[in-house]
Design an enzyme around this catalytic site. Structure first.
Site, PDB file in Angstrom:
ATOM      1  N   GLU A   1      35.610  27.031  41.119  1.00 21.73           N
ATOM      2  CA  GLU A   1      35.357  27.744  39.867  1.00 21.73           C
ATOM      3  C   GLU A   1      33.887  28.197  39.795  1.00 21.73           C
ATOM      4  O   GLU A   1      33.597  29.331  39.405  1.00 21.73           O
ATOM      5  CB  GLU A   1      35.723  26.828  38.682  1.00 21.73           C
ATOM      6  CG  GLU A   1      35.470  27.391  37.309  1.00 21.73           C
ATOM      7  CD  GLU A   1      36.223  28.674  36.986  1.00 21.73           C
ATOM      8  OE1 GLU A   1      37.144  29.052  37.728  1.00 21.73           O
ATOM      9  OE2 GLU A   1      35.849  29.319  36.000  1.00 21.73           O
TER      10      GLU A   1
ATOM     11  N   LYS B   1      32.567  32.091  39.477  1.00 15.06           N
ATOM     12  CA  LYS B   1      31.692  32.593  38.421  1.00 15.06           C
ATOM     13  C   LYS B   1      30.487  33.314  39.031  1.00 15.06           C
ATOM     14  O   LYS B   1      30.111  34.389  38.589  1.00 15.06           O
ATOM     15  CB  LYS B   1      31.162  31.465  37.518  1.00 15.06           C
ATOM     16  CG  LYS B   1      32.149  30.666  36.729  1.00 15.06           C
ATOM     17  CD  LYS B   1      32.914  31.400  35.687  1.00 15.06           C
ATOM     18  CE  LYS B   1      34.265  31.798  36.185  1.00 15.06           C
ATOM     19  NZ  LYS B   1      35.339  31.866  35.197  1.00 15.06           N
TER      20      LYS B   1
ATOM     21  N   ASN C   1      50.348  52.647  31.172  1.00 10.01           N
ATOM     22  CA  ASN C   1      49.854  51.409  31.810  1.00 10.01           C
ATOM     23  C   ASN C   1      50.861  51.012  32.864  1.00 10.01           C
ATOM     24  O   ASN C   1      52.060  51.194  32.658  1.00 10.01           O
ATOM     25  CB  ASN C   1      49.796  50.253  30.815  1.00 10.01           C
ATOM     26  CG  ASN C   1      48.762  50.467  29.736  1.00 10.01           C
ATOM     27  OD1 ASN C   1      48.036  51.440  29.750  1.00 10.01           O
ATOM     28  ND2 ASN C   1      48.753  49.550  28.784  1.00 10.01           N
ATOM     29  N   GLY C   2      50.393  50.405  33.936  1.00 10.12           N
ATOM     30  CA  GLY C   2      51.325  49.928  34.959  1.00 10.12           C
ATOM     31  C   GLY C   2      51.196  50.753  36.230  1.00 10.12           C
ATOM     32  O   GLY C   2      50.219  51.479  36.422  1.00 10.12           O
TER      33      GLY C   2
ATOM     34  N   GLU D   1      31.419  36.644  40.715  1.00  3.33           N
ATOM     35  CA  GLU D   1      31.936  37.586  39.724  1.00  3.33           C
ATOM     36  C   GLU D   1      30.832  38.322  38.971  1.00  3.33           C
ATOM     37  O   GLU D   1      30.924  39.517  38.719  1.00  3.33           O
ATOM     38  CB  GLU D   1      32.744  36.742  38.741  1.00  3.33           C
ATOM     39  CG  GLU D   1      33.703  37.445  37.890  1.00  3.33           C
ATOM     40  CD  GLU D   1      34.518  36.437  37.065  1.00  3.33           C
ATOM     41  OE1 GLU D   1      35.108  36.872  36.110  1.00  3.33           O
ATOM     42  OE2 GLU D   1      34.543  35.221  37.370  1.00  3.33           O
TER      43      GLU D   1
ATOM     44  N   TRP E   1      41.937  51.455  33.557  1.00  2.00           N
ATOM     45  CA  TRP E   1      41.291  50.653  34.603  1.00  2.00           C
ATOM     46  C   TRP E   1      41.889  51.188  35.897  1.00  2.00           C
ATOM     47  O   TRP E   1      43.079  51.018  36.155  1.00  2.00           O
ATOM     48  CB  TRP E   1      41.609  49.180  34.400  1.00  2.00           C
ATOM     49  CG  TRP E   1      40.832  48.255  35.264  1.00  2.00           C
ATOM     50  CD1 TRP E   1      39.575  47.766  35.032  1.00  2.00           C
ATOM     51  CD2 TRP E   1      41.255  47.671  36.496  1.00  2.00           C
ATOM     52  NE1 TRP E   1      39.192  46.922  36.041  1.00  2.00           N
ATOM     53  CE2 TRP E   1      40.206  46.850  36.958  1.00  2.00           C
ATOM     54  CE3 TRP E   1      42.416  47.774  37.263  1.00  2.00           C
ATOM     55  CZ2 TRP E   1      40.287  46.129  38.153  1.00  2.00           C
ATOM     56  CZ3 TRP E   1      42.497  47.055  38.451  1.00  2.00           C
ATOM     57  CH2 TRP E   1      41.436  46.254  38.880  1.00  2.00           C
TER      58      TRP E   1
ATOM     59  N   LYS F   1      39.353  42.237  32.006  1.00  2.00           N
ATOM     60  CA  LYS F   1      39.652  40.975  31.334  1.00  2.00           C
ATOM     61  C   LYS F   1      41.133  40.639  31.416  1.00  2.00           C
ATOM     62  O   LYS F   1      41.514  39.499  31.595  1.00  2.00           O
ATOM     63  CB  LYS F   1      39.218  41.090  29.867  1.00  2.00           C
ATOM     64  CG  LYS F   1      39.404  39.825  29.064  1.00  2.00           C
ATOM     65  CD  LYS F   1      38.394  38.790  29.468  1.00  2.00           C
ATOM     66  CE  LYS F   1      38.610  37.446  28.823  1.00  2.00           C
ATOM     67  NZ  LYS F   1      38.040  36.364  29.648  1.00  2.00           N
TER      68      LYS F   1
ATOM     69  N   CYS G   1      44.267  48.481  31.590  1.00  2.00           N
ATOM     70  CA  CYS G   1      44.635  49.609  30.735  1.00  2.00           C
ATOM     71  C   CYS G   1      45.162  49.155  29.375  1.00  2.00           C
ATOM     72  O   CYS G   1      45.794  48.110  29.262  1.00  2.00           O
ATOM     73  CB  CYS G   1      45.717  50.433  31.399  1.00  2.00           C
ATOM     74  SG  CYS G   1      45.252  51.037  33.007  1.00  2.00           S
TER      75      CYS G   1
ATOM     76  N   HIS H   1      34.526  21.702  59.841  1.00  2.00           N
ATOM     77  CA  HIS H   1      35.666  22.262  60.564  1.00  2.00           C
ATOM     78  C   HIS H   1      35.553  23.771  60.726  1.00  2.00           C
ATOM     79  O   HIS H   1      36.553  24.455  60.893  1.00  2.00           O
ATOM     80  CB  HIS H   1      36.968  21.895  59.851  1.00  2.00           C
ATOM     81  CG  HIS H   1      37.205  20.408  59.823  1.00  2.00           C
ATOM     82  ND1 HIS H   1      37.546  19.696  60.948  1.00  2.00           N
ATOM     83  CD2 HIS H   1      37.099  19.504  58.816  1.00  2.00           C
ATOM     84  CE1 HIS H   1      37.654  18.414  60.632  1.00  2.00           C
ATOM     85  NE2 HIS H   1      37.379  18.269  59.343  1.00  2.00           N
TER      86      HIS H   1
ATOM     87  N   ARG I   1      39.778  44.393  27.078  1.00  2.00           N
ATOM     88  CA  ARG I   1      40.626  44.238  28.265  1.00  2.00           C
ATOM     89  C   ARG I   1      39.919  44.684  29.539  1.00  2.00           C
ATOM     90  O   ARG I   1      40.370  44.359  30.636  1.00  2.00           O
ATOM     91  CB  ARG I   1      41.911  45.057  28.092  1.00  2.00           C
ATOM     92  CG  ARG I   1      42.746  44.592  26.929  1.00  2.00           C
ATOM     93  CD  ARG I   1      43.746  45.645  26.546  1.00  2.00           C
ATOM     94  NE  ARG I   1      44.886  45.707  27.421  1.00  2.00           N
ATOM     95  CZ  ARG I   1      45.990  44.986  27.300  1.00  2.00           C
ATOM     96  NH1 ARG I   1      46.073  44.112  26.331  1.00  2.00           N
ATOM     97  NH2 ARG I   1      46.994  45.124  28.115  1.00  2.00           N
TER      98      ARG I   1
HETATM   99  C1  F6R Z   1      37.443  34.490  36.100  1.00  2.00           C
HETATM  100  C2  F6R Z   1      38.523  35.089  35.380  1.00  2.00           C
HETATM  101  C3  F6R Z   1      39.799  35.349  36.092  1.00  2.00           C
HETATM  102  C4  F6R Z   1      40.977  34.902  35.228  1.00  2.00           C
HETATM  103  C5  F6R Z   1      42.285  35.379  35.868  1.00  2.00           C
HETATM  104  C6  F6R Z   1      43.503  34.921  35.096  1.00  2.00           C
HETATM  105  O1  F6R Z   1      36.304  34.371  35.312  1.00  2.00           O
HETATM  106  O2  F6R Z   1      38.409  35.370  34.235  1.00  2.00           O
HETATM  107  O3  F6R Z   1      39.835  34.764  37.347  1.00  2.00           O
HETATM  108  O4  F6R Z   1      40.940  33.512  35.103  1.00  2.00           O
HETATM  109  O5  F6R Z   1      42.283  36.784  35.930  1.00  2.00           O
HETATM  110  O6  F6R Z   1      43.518  35.455  33.814  1.00  2.00           O
HETATM  111  P1  F6R Z   1      44.422  34.825  32.679  1.00  2.00           P
HETATM  112  O7  F6R Z   1      43.941  33.460  32.426  1.00  2.00           O
HETATM  113  O8  F6R Z   1      44.232  35.735  31.501  1.00  2.00           O
HETATM  114  O9  F6R Z   1      45.835  34.842  33.179  1.00  2.00           O
END
Ligand code: F6R
Length: 608
Positions: A481, A485, A98-99, A488, A72, A603, A2, A504, A27
């Protein structure tokens, strides 16, 4: 997640607020809305979906003030009805929020008993209905009374039809910046000050239950005890740049391609060849203090926690100091036994991740010094930390984080080198490490140049719905990682797993429809990794290996190999990560996924 934007002043509030919301789009959100006052009435317009949907159905004009929101969804599905602003039943007050209000169920039940009819499923509507109940001519007082009743975290902006000259704003543990220009009689309100349209604003941040009465170009602020307080303001160098794909099909692809440059920026000017020392600009922790720490604890979420795990390994390997990386959303509920001889590092691209902020505050309560590694200036984390090292990666728009992560690893490598020098690593050894680090931007270029080959591999593997990503040591974190990706942006089931752990339990899932993506760029564990791959092959799973040039044995076992430029084990995560990002991108492209707006993700993760 948000975002709030608000404007009060002589210019067109609607246009300014819409421009502000556009800048908050990065965001991540699923609905938008704006409210304002016109001729003694609250008017509003809200819509599920993108800002363009709101614009297409925009009915507002001639507003005297405006508060806007990108939502959001947390409480209640994505719908026009649940979008903000929310109004009380008599349409006297409008709020954007927000929140999360944690006690909204009990407050709602009490209001329903009193005869209030709700028109949305949100926790926010409870707040505005309560404000209407307590309002007796003084909006600030009604807001203060309601905030004393609610539990949770919030940033809010509120307008009342009878007070067109006021916006009331309040915040607790959610970012909300107020920007004032007394010369032009303008006031702005935003979840991110970098979205303010002018650098000439006197800016302050609301926190800890503070309430501001904002008028044109001025504001009064009250603390949670309802006492007037003085808030000092600052002029910030704002960092907003118009998002542009610069010819790339997606922000994600553009940001993947930026990495040779962003990794270079993260290390440039921070290593002194002559002395073999690392120097971060305006670094607020003295060398003697750093040298005295007994332990390092890194706190982060998601991809940033993957970078953190690599950083912890660097600290142990180079600086020989015990270091651990903990997922912030877990750490904050554990007895971490943090003591002031532990340096706490929080890592966040956005600087606004709610769980990371909560973990930071927990560590502060334990009297630990906090070092933030962050990309976004003026964010909550950079303001609350004792010291900051910036990534300098530029705005990251793609929800799927790429360039921030490789910059985090670069900064962590330098920080570990700094600690190592303070703990006795020789200047020559430091220079040798840095020489390899300096090669990384060029090596990332080499991976980018091999895109046609990676694309072919992605085409082949895009038909599978399940994957294991495996590796050992640094390559294990890299595999986590890579799997993150892929899931996601492609929505396929990708699980990161230590290569040695397959036998295991996870082996039960392996078959010819369950490929294994193997990250092999670790010379130290090469033989063990090859044995693990032989076990996978024996069970019929297709194997795609990411291996350093020269590790020919891999070719005998794997079905497909993507060759990475060879480097040291410590620095192998850079190119392997970039290759994994590209694999995820091209698989998502093949599967026709919405790459710039992956489903259910935001984001900036500002809720816990
Ligand atoms: C993955 C991704 C998320 C962020 C996570 C932390 O592609 O973007 O897993 O890494 O939400 O976000 P920040 O780094 O902004 O605290």
């Amino acid at each position: 997640m948000c975002g709030i934007f608000g404007y009060l002043g002589p210019k067109n509030p609607l246009q300014i607020c819409l421009a502000g919301l556009e800048q908050l789009e990065y965001r991540g959100y699923d609905s938008t809305g704006i409210a304002g006052i016109r001729n003694g009435q609250i008017v509003f317009c809200k819509k599920a979906g993108k800002l363009s949907n709101l614009l297409a159905s925009m009915t507002l004009n001639n507003l005297e003030s405006a508060i806007g929101h990108t939502r959001w969804a947390t409480h209640g599905q994505i719908s026009d009805q649940n979008a903000h602003p929310h109004l009380d039943s008599l349409h006297s007050i409008a709020i954007v929020h927000n929140g999360i209000i944690e006690n909204h169920h009990s407050l709602r039940a009490r209001l329903i008993e009193e005869g209030v009819t709700f028109s949305s499923e949100t926790d926010t509507e409870v707040v505005v209905q309560l404000m209407a109940k307590y309002y007796q001519g003084d909006l600030k007082s009604a807001v203060q009374q309601v905030l004393a009743l609610v539990q949770g975290i919030y940033a809010i902006a509120v307008v009342h039809k009878d007070h067109p000259d006021q916006i009331i704003a309040a915040a607790k543990e959610c970012p909300l910046a107020v920007g004032l220009d007394p010369m032009t009689h303008e006031s702005f309100l935003s979840s991110d000050p970098n979205t303010f349209p002018s650098s000439n604003l006197d800016i302050f941040f609301l926190k800890a239950g503070e309430v501001a009465v904002i008028r044109k170009g001025v504001a009064e602020v009250y603390n949670a005890e309802q006492q007037p307080i003085y808030k000092s303001t600052e002029r910030l160098q704002l960092h907003y740049t118009e998002p542009s794909k610069e010819g790339f099909d997606h922000f994600l692809l553009k940001e993947i391609h930026e990495q040779p440059h962003t990794v270079l920026k993260a290390i440039l000017g921070r290593f002194q060849e002559l002395t073999g020392n690392v120097e971060f600009e305006s670094f607020q922790i003295k060398d003697e203090e750093l040298a005295a720490y007994q332990r390092v604890c890194i706190l982060a979420c998601g991809g940033s926690a993957h970078a953190g795990s690599i950083g912890a390994a660097y600290l142990e390997e180079l600086a020989k100091i015990p270091a651990q990386c903990e997922i912030a959303s877990e750490a904050r509920y554990r007895s971490m036994l943090l003591t002031p001889d532990t340096l706490v590092i929080v890592i966040s691209q956005s600087g606004e991740t709610a769980d990371t902020i909560a973990a930071l505050r927990m560590a502060k309560e334990a009297r630990c010094k906090i070092l933030a590694i962050c990309n976004v200036p003026h964010s909550t984390i950079t303001r609350e930390a004792d010291a900051v090292i910036y990534l300098k990666a530029g705005t990251e728009i793609s929800v799927c984080s790429t360039k921030a992560l490789t910059s985090q690893i670069a900064v962590l490598a330098l920080f570990a080198l700094h600690m190592a020098r303070l703990r006795g690593l020789s200047a020559d050894a430091a220079r040798e490490f840095f020489r390899h680090l300096q090669q990384i931007p060029k090596q990332i270029h080499q991976v980018l140049n091999a895109i046609p080959q990676l694309r072919k591999i992605a085409e082949k593997y895009s038909r599978y719905d399940h994957f294991f990503f495996i590796g050992r040591l640094y390559m294990y974190t890299t595999s986590l990682e890579g799997a993150l990706k892929l899931k996601e942006i492609s929505y396929v089931n990708a699980n990161g797993c230590p290569a040695g752990e397959l036998k295991h339990g996870p082996f039960a899932l392996i078959n010819s429809d369950f490929p294994v993506v193997a990250f092999c760029a670790n010379q130290q564990t090469k033989d063990k990794m090859l044995s693990n791959l032989a076990e996978v092959k024996a069970r019929g799973a297709p194997i795609l290996a990411f291996a350093p040039l020269g590790m020919e044995d891999v070719e005998i076992i794997a079905n497909d190999v993507f060759w990475l430029p060879p480097t040291t084990d410590l620095l192998a995560p850079f190119t392997a990560t970039v290759a994994a990002q590209l694999l995820a991108y091209y698989i998502a492209l093949e599967r026709q996924c919405n790459i710039d707006q992956p489903r259910n993700l935001a984001k900036s993760v500002t809720v816990e």
